[in-house]
Design a protein around this motif. Structure first.
Motif, PDB file in Angstrom:
ATOM      1  N   ALA A   1      37.282  18.988  34.258  1.00 40.41           N
ATOM      2  CA  ALA A   1      38.597  19.410  34.741  1.00 40.41           C
ATOM      3  C   ALA A   1      38.794  20.910  34.494  1.00 40.41           C
ATOM      4  CB  ALA A   1      39.702  18.619  34.050  1.00 40.41           C
ATOM      5  N   GLY A   2      38.397  21.379  33.326  1.00 41.09           N
ATOM      6  CA  GLY A   2      38.522  22.795  33.009  1.00 41.09           C
ATOM      7  C   GLY A   2      37.665  23.652  33.926  1.00 41.09           C
ATOM      8  N   ARG A   3      36.469  23.179  34.228  1.00 40.88           N
ATOM      9  CA  ARG A   3      35.590  23.926  35.129  1.00 40.88           C
ATOM     10  C   ARG A   3      36.152  23.938  36.550  1.00 40.88           C
ATOM     11  NH1 ARG A   3      30.510  25.057  32.873  1.00 40.88           N
ATOM     12  NH2 ARG A   3      30.312  24.177  30.796  1.00 40.88           N
ATOM     13  N   GLY A   4      36.754  22.846  36.963  1.00 36.29           N
ATOM     14  CA  GLY A   4      37.380  22.799  38.287  1.00 36.29           C
ATOM     15  C   GLY A   4      38.565  23.754  38.380  1.00 36.29           C
ATOM     16  N   ASP A   5      39.386  23.762  37.336  1.00 37.86           N
ATOM     17  CA  ASP A   5      40.530  24.678  37.307  1.00 37.86           C
ATOM     18  C   ASP A   5      40.063  26.128  37.277  1.00 37.86           C
ATOM     19  OD1 ASP A   5      42.162  22.480  37.295  1.00 37.86           O
ATOM     20  OD2 ASP A   5      42.610  22.574  35.140  1.00 37.86           O
ATOM     21  N   LEU A   6      39.000  26.389  36.529  1.00 38.87           N
ATOM     22  CA  LEU A   6      38.445  27.743  36.471  1.00 38.87           C
ATOM     23  C   LEU A   6      37.946  28.170  37.845  1.00 38.87           C
ATOM     24  CD1 LEU A   6      37.599  30.222  34.823  1.00 38.87           C
ATOM     25  CD2 LEU A   6      35.425  29.056  34.382  1.00 38.87           C
ATOM     26  N   TRP A   7      37.322  27.247  38.568  1.00 34.37           N
ATOM     27  CA  TRP A   7      36.821  27.558  39.908  1.00 34.37           C
ATOM     28  C   TRP A   7      37.978  27.950  40.837  1.00 34.37           C
ATOM     29  CZ3 TRP A   7      32.695  29.154  42.105  1.00 34.37           C
ATOM     30  CH2 TRP A   7      32.557  29.098  43.488  1.00 34.37           C
ATOM     31  N   LEU A   8      39.071  27.194  40.790  1.00 34.77           N
ATOM     32  CA  LEU A   8      40.240  27.540  41.614  1.00 34.77           C
ATOM     33  C   LEU A   8      40.760  28.933  41.273  1.00 34.77           C
ATOM     34  CD1 LEU A   8      42.509  24.350  41.788  1.00 34.77           C
ATOM     35  CD2 LEU A   8      41.395  25.531  43.670  1.00 34.77           C
ATOM     36  N   LEU A   9      40.843  29.220  40.001  1.00 38.15           N
ATOM     37  CA  LEU A   9      41.333  30.518  39.559  1.00 38.15           C
ATOM     38  C   LEU A   9      40.390  31.632  40.006  1.00 38.15           C
ATOM     39  CD1 LEU A   9      43.502  32.018  37.999  1.00 38.15           C
ATOM     40  CD2 LEU A   9      42.263  31.499  35.893  1.00 38.15           C
ATOM     41  N   LEU A  10      39.090  31.410  39.879  1.00 34.57           N
ATOM     42  CA  LEU A  10      38.124  32.428  40.286  1.00 34.57           C
ATOM     43  C   LEU A  10      38.124  32.642  41.796  1.00 34.57           C
ATOM     44  CD1 LEU A  10      35.098  31.650  37.957  1.00 34.57           C
ATOM     45  CD2 LEU A  10      36.663  33.603  37.843  1.00 34.57           C
ATOM     46  N   GLN A  11      38.340  31.582  42.561  1.00 35.49           N
ATOM     47  CA  GLN A  11      38.447  31.741  44.015  1.00 35.49           C
ATOM     48  C   GLN A  11      39.574  32.700  44.354  1.00 35.49           C
ATOM     49  OE1 GLN A  11      38.837  27.529  45.106  1.00 35.49           O
ATOM     50  NE2 GLN A  11      37.180  27.864  46.567  1.00 35.49           N
ATOM     51  N   ASN A  12      40.692  32.529  43.705  1.00 36.76           N
ATOM     52  CA  ASN A  12      41.852  33.373  43.945  1.00 36.76           C
ATOM     53  C   ASN A  12      41.579  34.819  43.528  1.00 36.76           C
ATOM     54  OD1 ASN A  12      44.401  34.300  44.471  1.00 36.76           O
ATOM     55  ND2 ASN A  12      45.365  33.233  42.791  1.00 36.76           N
ATOM     56  N   VAL A  13      41.049  35.001  42.340  1.00 33.30           N
ATOM     57  CA  VAL A  13      40.799  36.340  41.811  1.00 33.30           C
ATOM     58  C   VAL A  13      39.717  37.058  42.623  1.00 33.30           C
ATOM     59  CG1 VAL A  13      39.982  37.600  39.777  1.00 33.30           C
ATOM     60  CG2 VAL A  13      41.598  35.734  39.508  1.00 33.30           C
ATOM     61  N   SER A  14      38.772  36.307  43.175  1.00 31.74           N
ATOM     62  CA  SER A  14      37.684  36.928  43.944  1.00 31.74           C
ATOM     63  C   SER A  14      38.194  37.613  45.207  1.00 31.74           C
ATOM     64  CB  SER A  14      36.633  35.884  44.313  1.00 31.74           C
ATOM     65  OG  SER A  14      37.112  35.020  45.318  1.00 31.74           O
ATOM     66  N   LEU A  15      39.406  37.301  45.612  1.00 34.16           N
ATOM     67  CA  LEU A  15      39.989  37.912  46.812  1.00 34.16           C
ATOM     68  C   LEU A  15      40.699  39.229  46.512  1.00 34.16           C
ATOM     69  CD1 LEU A  15      41.439  34.627  48.334  1.00 34.16           C
ATOM     70  CD2 LEU A  15      39.395  35.847  49.084  1.00 34.16           C
ATOM     71  N   ALA A  16      40.665  39.677  45.263  1.00 39.15           N
ATOM     72  CA  ALA A  16      41.316  40.935  44.885  1.00 39.15           C
ATOM     73  C   ALA A  16      40.716  42.090  45.683  1.00 39.15           C
ATOM     74  CB  ALA A  16      41.169  41.187  43.388  1.00 39.15           C
ATOM     75  N   PRO A  17      41.556  43.022  46.153  1.00 34.00           N
ATOM     76  CA  PRO A  17      41.042  44.121  46.981  1.00 34.00           C
ATOM     77  C   PRO A  17      40.209  45.145  46.210  1.00 34.00           C
ATOM     78  CG  PRO A  17      43.395  44.364  46.634  1.00 34.00           C
ATOM     79  CD  PRO A  17      43.004  43.054  46.040  1.00 34.00           C
ATOM     80  N   SER A  18      40.445  45.277  44.913  1.00 33.28           N
ATOM     81  CA  SER A  18      39.688  46.273  44.160  1.00 33.28           C
ATOM     82  C   SER A  18      39.018  45.641  42.942  1.00 33.28           C
ATOM     83  CB  SER A  18      40.598  47.416  43.712  1.00 33.28           C
ATOM     84  OG  SER A  18      41.568  46.949  42.812  1.00 33.28           O
ATOM     85  N   ASP A  19      37.737  45.864  42.813  1.00 39.81           N
ATOM     86  CA  ASP A  19      36.923  45.440  41.673  1.00 39.81           C
ATOM     87  C   ASP A  19      37.081  43.960  41.303  1.00 39.81           C
ATOM     88  OD1 ASP A  19      34.986  45.922  39.862  1.00 39.81           O
ATOM     89  OD2 ASP A  19      36.242  47.047  38.455  1.00 39.81           O
ATOM     90  N   PRO A  20      36.814  43.060  42.266  1.00 39.66           N
ATOM     91  CA  PRO A  20      36.965  41.630  41.950  1.00 39.66           C
ATOM     92  C   PRO A  20      35.982  41.140  40.890  1.00 39.66           C
ATOM     93  CG  PRO A  20      35.979  41.918  44.107  1.00 39.66           C
ATOM     94  CD  PRO A  20      36.385  43.276  43.637  1.00 39.66           C
ATOM     95  N   ASP A  21      34.768  41.737  40.818  1.00 38.68           N
ATOM     96  CA  ASP A  21      33.786  41.305  39.808  1.00 38.68           C
ATOM     97  C   ASP A  21      34.348  41.480  38.404  1.00 38.68           C
ATOM     98  OD1 ASP A  21      32.318  41.142  42.088  1.00 38.68           O
ATOM     99  OD2 ASP A  21      30.637  42.338  41.377  1.00 38.68           O
ATOM    100  N   LYS A  22      34.916  42.634  38.153  1.00 39.47           N
ATOM    101  CA  LYS A  22      35.478  42.926  36.833  1.00 39.47           C
ATOM    102  C   LYS A  22      36.640  41.978  36.519  1.00 39.47           C
ATOM    103  CE  LYS A  22      37.584  46.710  34.224  1.00 39.47           C
ATOM    104  NZ  LYS A  22      38.038  48.106  34.285  1.00 39.47           N
ATOM    105  N   LYS A  23      37.471  41.701  37.514  1.00 39.88           N
ATOM    106  CA  LYS A  23      38.617  40.816  37.309  1.00 39.88           C
ATOM    107  C   LYS A  23      38.168  39.379  37.065  1.00 39.88           C
ATOM    108  CE  LYS A  23      41.734  43.813  39.745  1.00 39.88           C
ATOM    109  NZ  LYS A  23      42.515  44.118  40.900  1.00 39.88           N
ATOM    110  N   MET A  24      37.144  38.932  37.793  1.00 41.64           N
ATOM    111  CA  MET A  24      36.638  37.577  37.576  1.00 41.64           C
ATOM    112  C   MET A  24      36.048  37.454  36.168  1.00 41.64           C
ATOM    113  SD  MET A  24      34.962  36.271  41.161  1.00 41.64           S
ATOM    114  CE  MET A  24      33.989  37.723  41.528  1.00 41.64           C
TER     115      MET A  24
END
Length: 132
Positions: free
Chosen positions: A6-29
């Motif tokens: 469940a934690g890994r699934g929730d983390l995946w959802l969060l990372l999907q969202n953060v990966s769409l950041a316009p600047s430096d998504p790698d650092k944010k993820m």
């Protein structure tokens, strides 16, 4: 987040969202993983970030129905938390559309100030200036 499925699934959802950041998504993820899942091994962290970078924007953006199902969101919770972009698991698209129209109509009614019945009552009770 817990170190389980469940934690890994929730983390995946969060990372999907953060990966769409316009600047430096790698650092944010990476920051999100350090903050919410410090238990995730470094090699798995790199794998997830690299995999997300390979996906298109469309593939990284979950649908409203998918989000509602993955979060097990009920319509009552959706309304209480005002999560309008998410679709609940216990309401059809038609029911959601009716609720949306009702909210829109209520906003418009509040903006107008008085109802048509109140307006007509005021008009009919006043004297007519052109004679009578």
């Amino acid at each position: 987040m817990p170190d389980d499925d469940a934690g890994r699934g929730d983390l995946w959802l969060l990372l999907q969202n953060v990966s769409l950041a316009p600047s430096d998504p790698d650092k944010k993820m990476r920051h999100v993983i350090e903050l919410w899942a410090p238990w995730l091994p470094e090699d798995e962290t790199k794998e997830r970030i690299e995999f997300l970078k390979l996906l298109t924007t469309y593939e990284r953006t979950p649908t409203a129905r998918d989000l509602g199902e993955r979060l097990r969101l009920t319509n009552a919770e959706r309304q209480r938390l005002e999560l309008w972009p998410f679709k609940p698991i216990d309401a059809t698209d038609e029911e959601i559309a009716m609720q949306c129209r009702a909210r829109r109509n209520e906003r418009r009614r509040a903006k107008r100030g008085r109802t048509r019945a109140e307006y007509l009552a005021a008009c009919l009770s006043s004297t007519k200036p052109w004679g009578g």
